[in-house]
Scaffold this active site. Structure first.
Site, PDB file in Angstrom:
ATOM      1  N   LYS A 270       0.818  -1.219   0.000  1.00 16.96           N
ATOM      2  CA  LYS A 270       0.000   0.000   0.000  1.00 16.96           C
ATOM      3  C   LYS A 270       0.855   1.274   0.000  1.00 16.96           C
ATOM      4  CE  LYS A 270      -4.135  -1.939   2.195  1.00 16.96           C
ATOM      5  NZ  LYS A 270      -5.193  -1.672   3.209  1.00 16.96           N
TER       6      LYS A 270
ATOM      7  N   GLU B  86      -9.963  -9.404  -8.100  1.00 16.66           N
ATOM      8  CA  GLU B  86      -8.889  -8.435  -7.834  1.00 16.66           C
ATOM      9  C   GLU B  86      -7.716  -8.591  -8.816  1.00 16.66           C
ATOM     10  OE1 GLU B  86      -9.938  -7.664  -3.140  1.00 16.66           O
ATOM     11  OE2 GLU B  86      -8.117  -8.780  -3.599  1.00 16.66           O
TER      12      GLU B  86
HETATM   13  P1  CMP Z   1      -7.719  -4.192   3.379  1.00 14.99           P
HETATM   14  O1  CMP Z   1      -7.311  -5.590   3.611  1.00 14.99           O
HETATM   15  O2  CMP Z   1      -7.063  -3.452   2.270  1.00 14.99           O
HETATM   16  O3  CMP Z   1      -9.294  -4.152   3.144  1.00 14.99           O
HETATM   17  C1  CMP Z   1     -10.083  -2.990   3.399  1.00 14.99           C
HETATM   18  C2  CMP Z   1      -9.344  -1.983   4.211  1.00 14.99           C
HETATM   19  O4  CMP Z   1     -10.145  -1.046   4.892  1.00 14.99           O
HETATM   20  C3  CMP Z   1      -8.555  -2.672   5.294  1.00 14.99           C
HETATM   21  O5  CMP Z   1      -7.485  -3.362   4.729  1.00 14.99           O
HETATM   22  C4  CMP Z   1      -8.206  -1.514   6.223  1.00 14.99           C
HETATM   23  O6  CMP Z   1      -7.007  -0.867   5.856  1.00 14.99           O
HETATM   24  C5  CMP Z   1      -9.367  -0.535   5.975  1.00 14.99           C
HETATM   25  N1  CMP Z   1     -10.213  -0.365   7.170  1.00 14.99           N
HETATM   26  C6  CMP Z   1     -10.392   0.781   7.847  1.00 14.99           C
HETATM   27  N2  CMP Z   1     -11.247   0.605   8.863  1.00 14.99           N
HETATM   28  C7  CMP Z   1     -11.612  -0.702   8.835  1.00 14.99           C
HETATM   29  C8  CMP Z   1     -12.477  -1.494   9.648  1.00 14.99           C
HETATM   30  N3  CMP Z   1     -13.131  -0.991  10.692  1.00 14.99           N
HETATM   31  N4  CMP Z   1     -12.610  -2.807   9.327  1.00 14.99           N
HETATM   32  C9  CMP Z   1     -11.965  -3.337   8.252  1.00 14.99           C
HETATM   33  N5  CMP Z   1     -11.134  -2.624   7.452  1.00 14.99           N
HETATM   34  C10 CMP Z   1     -10.953  -1.313   7.750  1.00 14.99           C
END
Ligand code: CMP
Length: 136
Positions: free
Chosen positions: A9, A126
């Protein structure tokens, strides 16, 4: 063999730890089948994370994911989806185990260094979002 989709990221790229993350990926036995550095637009980030569009963090998440370059990856290994999720650790770095990507390189749940697909259907969507078939 199974393929999964991964992102290093923008926070991790900005910190200069992409190389360390890649070394750990390769050290864990994954074969990198596809890799590209991109800078997503806000719209591209919204399309990628459309499953989260109703969540309160959607705006912040898509702002962050379009804030700078990231590295998109196609990783291959036996049971790759689970293996990569185990190597990443919990979504919230504060809850992730020592030695995981998110524990070692993430700062918060919003800035958590890496992404990985959570199921075969998600991996197919994805991977297809960022890679053309002939690239893989
Ligand atoms: P990722 O695995 O990229 O998938 C969605 C992203 O949302 C997650 O990682 C986090 O970086 C972000 N995120 C922020 N707040 C939340 C939350 N409460 N629950 C899950 N993902 C979150």
């Amino acid at each position: 063999m199974q393929r999964t989709f991964a992102i290093i990221k923008p926070d991790a790229v900005k910190k200069g730890v992409s190389g360390q993350i890649l070394a750990r990926i390769e050290g864990a036995g994954f074969t990198v089948r596809g890799m590209r550095m991109i800078h997503m637009s806000k719209g591209e980030a919204e399309g990628f994370y459309h499953v989260h569009s109703a969540r309160p963090f959607f705006g912040g998440l898509t702002d962050f994911m379009s804030s700078g370059p990231c590295v998109v990856l196609c990783l291959e290994a036996p049971d790759a989806i689970k293996q990569w999720r185990d190597l990443m650790g919990a979504t919230d770095p504060a809850k992730a185990e020592a030695g995981t990507m998110r524990k070692d390189f993430g700062a918060s749940i919003d800035n958590n260094a890496t992404h990985g697909s959570d199921a075969p259907e998600t991996a197919a969507f994805e991977l297809g979002y960022f890679f053309r078939g002939m690239e893989l």
